[in-house]
Design a protein around this motif. Structure first.
Motif, PDB file in Angstrom:
ATOM      1  N   ALA A   1      -7.755 -18.733  29.812  1.00  0.00           N
ATOM      2  CA  ALA A   1      -7.995 -20.005  29.115  1.00  0.00           C
ATOM      3  C   ALA A   1      -9.487 -20.327  29.074  1.00  0.00           C
TER       4      ALA A   1
ATOM      5  N   VAL B   1      -4.461 -20.542  23.389  1.00  0.00           N
ATOM      6  CA  VAL B   1      -5.874 -20.398  23.054  1.00  0.00           C
ATOM      7  C   VAL B   1      -6.035 -20.518  21.544  1.00  0.00           C
TER       8      VAL B   1
ATOM      9  N   THR C   1      -0.580 -19.937  28.547  1.00  0.00           N
ATOM     10  CA  THR C   1      -1.618 -20.832  28.068  1.00  0.00           C
ATOM     11  C   THR C   1      -1.789 -20.622  26.575  1.00  0.00           C
TER      12      THR C   1
ATOM     13  N   TRP D   1     -12.810 -12.252  32.108  1.00  0.00           N
ATOM     14  CA  TRP D   1     -11.807 -13.318  32.175  1.00  0.00           C
ATOM     15  C   TRP D   1     -11.088 -13.388  33.518  1.00  0.00           C
TER      16      TRP D   1
ATOM     17  N   SER E   1     -14.846 -19.706  21.645  1.00  0.00           N
ATOM     18  CA  SER E   1     -14.123 -20.140  20.452  1.00  0.00           C
ATOM     19  C   SER E   1     -15.076 -20.279  19.265  1.00  0.00           C
TER      20      SER E   1
ATOM     21  N   PHE F   1     -11.558 -17.841  26.585  1.00  0.00           N
ATOM     22  CA  PHE F   1     -11.433 -18.074  25.147  1.00  0.00           C
ATOM     23  C   PHE F   1     -11.913 -19.465  24.737  1.00  0.00           C
ATOM     24  N   ALA F   2     -11.846 -20.410  25.662  1.00  0.00           N
ATOM     25  CA  ALA F   2     -12.439 -21.723  25.352  1.00  0.00           C
ATOM     26  C   ALA F   2     -13.945 -21.615  25.206  1.00  0.00           C
TER      27      ALA F   2
ATOM     28  N   GLN G   1      -7.930 -18.771  19.433  1.00  0.00           N
ATOM     29  CA  GLN G   1      -8.205 -17.568  18.649  1.00  0.00           C
ATOM     30  C   GLN G   1      -6.916 -16.926  18.120  1.00  0.00           C
TER      31      GLN G   1
ATOM     32  N   VAL H   1      -7.308 -11.926  20.471  1.00  0.00           N
ATOM     33  CA  VAL H   1      -6.948 -12.099  21.871  1.00  0.00           C
ATOM     34  C   VAL H   1      -6.413 -10.793  22.452  1.00  0.00           C
TER      35      VAL H   1
END
Length: 231
Positions: free
Chosen positions: A224, A110, A108, A130, A231, A227-228, A112, A117
């Motif tokens: 995913a 992201v 995926t 997560w 952000s 981090f979404a 960042q 990460v």
């Protein structure tokens, strides 16, 4: 990690990496070369980028043909190990003690930067943030303990390479049946102004493959989402 300690999983194989002229594809191509592959660099339009990837592969001692998409498939010998840019990928390209290893790979992107990460994904205490199936996680100095509704999974750290941003671990207890072989891998790669996270699992016996496939699928989806939301 020193050059000598990088695993040579692809020794003697030809690896086709698609989209290897830029970003994630370029990083995968270089990594495959470090792990012993003869890398076929695929590109559609970024010829200059592909040449840079070839130069990087040569810097790490690798070998590679460079061609565009159509001539590439006609020119290369078989069998090929395909490392796709997109996932999921379910394959059995190598063996453990003569038994095919089930491999699952998801990725995926992201927004960042890779260092941020990497810091999150290698902090065991943050795993429940997560990976919702994990209720609590801690490291006792030797093992990582992941508590779920079905019990506790215990793993040992195999690799933690801050320079390559590669983390590998091996489950030793907590699966529904005895484990003959296991390796989980998380790679964090630069991808334009963000990061590409590649999460893979390798497992023997085959009976554990559905458990592992579900776990890695849930894990990459959780990454995913996390981090979404941050952000």
């Amino acid at each position: 990690m020193t050059e000598q300690s990088i695993p040579r999983r692809f020794e003697g194989r030809t690896v086709l990496v698609t989209g290897a002229g830029t970003g994630y594809g370029a990083e995968i191509a270089v990594r495959a070369a470090q792990e012993g592959a003869r890398v076929a660099v695929h590109y559609r339009s970024s010829a200059a980028g592909a040449e840079k990837t070839v130069a990087r592969i040569k810097e790490v001692g690798g070998r590679t043909p460079t061609r565009r998409w159509h001539p590439l498939h006609r020119a290369l010998p078989l069998p090929l190990l395909i490392l796709p840019r997109t996932a999921p990928d379910r394959s059995r390209h190598h063996h453990h003690r003569g038994v095919p290893v089930a491999t699952f790979r998801f990725d995926t992107r992201v927004a960042q930067d890779p260092d941020r990460v990497w810091a999150v994904l290698t902090d065991v205490s943050m795993i429940p943030q997560w990976f919702p199936a994990v209720r609590e996680a801690h490291f006792d100095g030797t093992h990582r303990h992941l508590s779920t509704s079905e019990g506790t999974l215990k793993s040992v750290v195999v690799t933690k390479d801050d320079a390559l941003r590669r983390f590998q671990y091996r489950f030793v207890e907590g699966m529904p049946q005895p484990i003959d072989f296991h390796r989980g891998t998380i790679d964090v790669l630069p991808d334009a102004d963000g990061s590409r996270v590649v999460y893979s699992q390798e497992i023997v016996p085959e009976a554990l493959a559905p458990v592992v496939e579900r776990a890695v699928s849930e894990g990459i989806a959780g990454i995913a989402r996390h981090f979404a939301a941050h952000s």
